[in-house]
Design an enzyme around this catalytic site. Structure first.
Site, PDB file in Angstrom:
ATOM      1  N   ASP A  42       0.873  -1.177   0.000  1.00  0.00           N
ATOM      2  CA  ASP A  42       0.000   0.000   0.000  1.00  0.00           C
ATOM      3  C   ASP A  42       0.912   1.230   0.000  1.00  0.00           C
ATOM      4  OD1 ASP A  42      -3.243   0.342   1.036  1.00  0.00           O
ATOM      5  OD2 ASP A  42      -1.978   2.137   1.096  1.00  0.00           O
ATOM      6  N   ASN A  95      -5.843  -3.434  -6.888  1.00  0.00           N
ATOM      7  CA  ASN A  95      -7.030  -3.027  -6.132  1.00  0.00           C
ATOM      8  C   ASN A  95      -7.131  -1.530  -5.881  1.00  0.00           C
ATOM      9  OD1 ASN A  95      -9.281  -3.676  -4.261  1.00  0.00           O
ATOM     10  ND2 ASN A  95      -7.826  -3.022  -2.684  1.00  0.00           N
ATOM     11  N   TYR A 159     -13.940   8.223 -12.651  1.00  0.00           N
ATOM     12  CA  TYR A 159     -13.940   6.923 -11.968  1.00  0.00           C
ATOM     13  C   TYR A 159     -14.572   5.855 -12.870  1.00  0.00           C
ATOM     14  CZ  TYR A 159     -14.786   3.661  -8.046  1.00  0.00           C
ATOM     15  OH  TYR A 159     -14.814   2.574  -7.198  1.00  0.00           O
ATOM     16  N   LYS A 163     -12.748   2.534 -14.489  1.00  0.00           N
ATOM     17  CA  LYS A 163     -13.218   1.171 -14.187  1.00  0.00           C
ATOM     18  C   LYS A 163     -13.681   0.457 -15.461  1.00  0.00           C
ATOM     19  CE  LYS A 163     -12.502   1.330  -9.688  1.00  0.00           C
ATOM     20  NZ  LYS A 163     -11.378   0.596  -9.083  1.00  0.00           N
ATOM     21  N   THR A 193     -16.468   0.408   3.489  1.00  0.00           N
ATOM     22  CA  THR A 193     -15.033   0.553   3.768  1.00  0.00           C
ATOM     23  C   THR A 193     -14.805   2.029   4.077  1.00  0.00           C
ATOM     24  OG1 THR A 193     -14.447   1.150   1.507  1.00  0.00           O
ATOM     25  CG2 THR A 193     -14.488  -1.219   2.006  1.00  0.00           C
TER      26      THR A 193
END
Ligand SMILES: NC(=O)c1ccc[n+]([C@@H]2O[C@H](COP(=O)([O-])OP(=O)(O)OC[C@H]3O[C@@H](n4cnc5c(N)ncnc54)[C@H](O)[C@@H]3O)[C@@H](O)[C@H]2O)c1
Length: 254
Positions: A42, A95, A159, A163, A193
């Site tokens: 990360d 991810n 976004y 995607k 999340t």
């Protein structure tokens, strides 16, 4: 009847990005629980270290390192470390992604390019760096896309474009590396999340009500799908975009 979790990744190595929290962290735990050696990465190095420690505390095998997925140089170093750690790379979970809401006419160049760089350019960098090791292992790549790739929402042009690009890229790569590496994407719906931290309760309740499953998702829902696509159970699945959204995308908007 209790069914024991399968150990589909014994002897395998997985590298996961954006794995300090949310979906990435849940996937690190899931793959490790099924026997994988997981490299938790990360941009938040401290968060990655914490997740790797949790995996080890649970009896799993984990290593951590900082990886800013927008940096080709950091990609080369991370893949080299994964290779020297266990000598192989079987699974790559790409991810990273972020949605900064703004209508197209309000989005400046920086906002557009930053989202594309984080969510889509990063996928190209990661694949380019990891293909040699993945090929040798006969590996699998799973990329986190989004329900935004298939249905329109107000305020997410960059976004959604990123995607949707992932979903098209998966088909291209699946053909390019056919018989060597499998490529699939997973399209989460609403999953609680950090991304949802500031969403009002009323909006969460409304989203759950519009979801045939009757609830919002949890990171473990997506981790289970990533584990399936990365495993030999999905040996005959490649170039696919798997919606894991509680049915959100097939229901009417009301
Ligand atoms: N949560 C949802 O409702 C939802 C729905 C659809 C798709 N997704 C996708 O799932 C993925 C994970 O999201 P999440 O909900 O688990 O979010 P999260 O906020 O819990 O985790 C995101 C992680 O990305 C890391 N990150 C940010 N910039 C990075 C960079 N440059 N390099 C490496 N890591 C970086 C952050 O440090 C953080 O740990 C994203 O691609 C997101 O678009 C989430």
């Amino acid at each position: 009847m209790t069914v024991a979790a399968p150990a589909r990744f014994t002897g395998r190595t997985a590298l996961l990005t954006a794995a300090a929290s949310g979906i990435g962290a849940a996937t690190a735990h899931r793959l490790a629980a099924e026997g994988a050696s997981v490299m938790v990465t990360d941009v938040d190095a401290e968060g990655a270290r914490r997740v790797a420690e949790e995996v080890r505390a649970g009896g799993g095998r984990a290593r951590d390192r900082r990886l800013d997925v927008t940096s080709p140089g950091e990609w080369a170093a991370a893949v080299a470390e994964a290779g020297s750690w266990t000598g192989r790379l079987d699974v790559l979970h790409l991810n990273a992604g972020r949605n900064l809401p703004a209508a197209a006419h309000e989005l400046d160049d920086t906002g557009w390019h930053d989202q594309l760089r984080l969510s889509l350019d990063s996928v190209f960098y990661g694949v380019r760096a990891a293909v040699p090791l993945l090929r040798t292992a006969g590996g699998a790549v799973v990329i986190t896309s989004s329900v935004h790739a298939v249905i329109g929402f107000k305020g997410f042009p960059a976004y959604a474009a990123a995607k949707g690009g992932i979903d098209a890229l998966v088909r291209q790569l699946a053909v390019e590396y056919a018989g060597q590496i499998r490529f699939n994407s997973v399209l989460p719906g609403a999953v609680v999340t950090a991304l949802w931290a500031e969403a009002p309760d009323e909006y969460k309740a409304q989203t759950a009500a519009r979801t045939p499953a009757g609830r919002l998702g949890v990171p473990e829902d997506i981790a289970a799908a990533v584990a399936f696509l990365a495993s030999e159970d999905a040996a005959f699945v490649t170039g696919q975009n798997l919606l894991v959204d509680g049915g959100r995308s097939i229901s009417s908007q009301e």
